[in-house]
Design a protein around this motif. Sequence first.
Motif, PDB file in Angstrom:
ATOM      1  N   VAL A  39     -37.342  21.252  46.710  1.00  0.00           N
ATOM      2  CA  VAL A  39     -38.397  21.798  45.845  1.00  0.00           C
ATOM      3  C   VAL A  39     -39.211  22.833  46.613  1.00  0.00           C
ATOM      4  CG1 VAL A  39     -40.565  21.243  44.670  1.00  0.00           C
ATOM      5  CG2 VAL A  39     -38.547  19.831  44.294  1.00  0.00           C
TER       6      VAL A  39
ATOM      7  N   VAL B  15     -45.327  17.893  37.568  1.00  0.00           N
ATOM      8  CA  VAL B  15     -44.215  16.955  37.669  1.00  0.00           C
ATOM      9  C   VAL B  15     -44.310  16.020  36.473  1.00  0.00           C
ATOM     10  CG1 VAL B  15     -43.248  15.013  38.950  1.00  0.00           C
ATOM     11  CG2 VAL B  15     -44.095  16.993  40.193  1.00  0.00           C
TER      12      VAL B  15
ATOM     13  N   ASP C 173     -42.649  12.666  35.451  1.00  0.00           N
ATOM     14  CA  ASP C 173     -41.866  11.610  36.097  1.00  0.00           C
ATOM     15  C   ASP C 173     -41.678  10.428  35.153  1.00  0.00           C
ATOM     16  OD1 ASP C 173     -40.872   9.526  37.671  1.00  0.00           O
ATOM     17  OD2 ASP C 173     -42.103  10.039  39.394  1.00  0.00           O
TER      18      ASP C 173
ATOM     19  N   THR D 137     -39.844   7.031  42.522  1.00  0.00           N
ATOM     20  CA  THR D 137     -39.967   8.485  42.621  1.00  0.00           C
ATOM     21  C   THR D 137     -41.401   8.982  42.759  1.00  0.00           C
ATOM     22  OG1 THR D 137     -39.927   8.624  40.212  1.00  0.00           O
ATOM     23  CG2 THR D 137     -37.834   8.964  41.362  1.00  0.00           C
TER      24      THR D 137
ATOM     25  N   SER E 267     -42.532  12.770  43.766  1.00  0.00           N
ATOM     26  CA  SER E 267     -43.275  13.556  42.780  1.00  0.00           C
ATOM     27  C   SER E 267     -44.573  14.090  43.361  1.00  0.00           C
ATOM     28  CB  SER E 267     -43.566  12.704  41.542  1.00  0.00           C
ATOM     29  OG  SER E 267     -42.371  12.350  40.899  1.00  0.00           O
TER      30      SER E 267
ATOM     31  N   SER F 257     -44.133  16.757  46.007  1.00  0.00           N
ATOM     32  CA  SER F 257     -43.584  18.015  45.493  1.00  0.00           C
ATOM     33  C   SER F 257     -44.626  18.890  44.809  1.00  0.00           C
ATOM     34  CB  SER F 257     -42.453  17.731  44.489  1.00  0.00           C
ATOM     35  OG  SER F 257     -41.376  17.090  45.121  1.00  0.00           O
ATOM     36  N   LEU F 258     -45.802  18.346  44.582  1.00  0.00           N
ATOM     37  CA  LEU F 258     -46.838  19.084  43.858  1.00  0.00           C
ATOM     38  C   LEU F 258     -47.447  20.220  44.665  1.00  0.00           C
ATOM     39  CD1 LEU F 258     -48.941  16.315  42.085  1.00  0.00           C
ATOM     40  CD2 LEU F 258     -47.508  18.057  40.993  1.00  0.00           C
TER      41      LEU F 258
ATOM     42  N   PHE G 185     -49.652  15.781  37.793  1.00  0.00           N
ATOM     43  CA  PHE G 185     -48.670  14.703  37.894  1.00  0.00           C
ATOM     44  C   PHE G 185     -48.766  13.846  36.643  1.00  0.00           C
ATOM     45  CE2 PHE G 185     -48.029  10.201  39.463  1.00  0.00           C
ATOM     46  CZ  PHE G 185     -46.649  10.260  39.483  1.00  0.00           C
TER      47      PHE G 185
ATOM     48  N   THR H 257     -46.911  10.639  34.825  1.00  0.00           N
ATOM     49  CA  THR H 257     -45.929   9.567  34.897  1.00  0.00           C
ATOM     50  C   THR H 257     -45.966   8.816  33.578  1.00  0.00           C
ATOM     51  OG1 THR H 257     -45.188   7.611  36.109  1.00  0.00           O
ATOM     52  CG2 THR H 257     -47.563   7.992  36.049  1.00  0.00           C
TER      53      THR H 257
END
Length: 112
Positions: free
Chosen positions: A58, A70, A72, A78, A82, A85-86, A92, A94
Amino acid sequence: CQWAAQMAKLKGYKVIGTCPKGKEGVDGATACDELIVTDTIAGTPYEDYSSVDIVGKVMEVTNGEGVKAVIDGIGASTVDISLDSLARRGIFVTFGNASGAVPAFPPIRLIK
């Protein structure tokens, strides 16, 4: 998360997704700009998210910036990928517990 990828593409965002080996054609139909292919966990159809350095890929694709959002749907297995990767001020979301509930984490973790 295919619906989220398709909506993001319609809005002009670059989409990065993951899929297990052998399902690239199915996930490719979501029109991901970058598809990170993982191994599967032996004896299951589930992705082995530790088989590939997803965060590294990423960051490579985003020139070290990370992603703006993200989505998710997996959960506990994960959440770290996640969050790591931000991008700064990334979002984020989820919504799934396929691998278990996302454990609580201190909000300070989001500050980079």
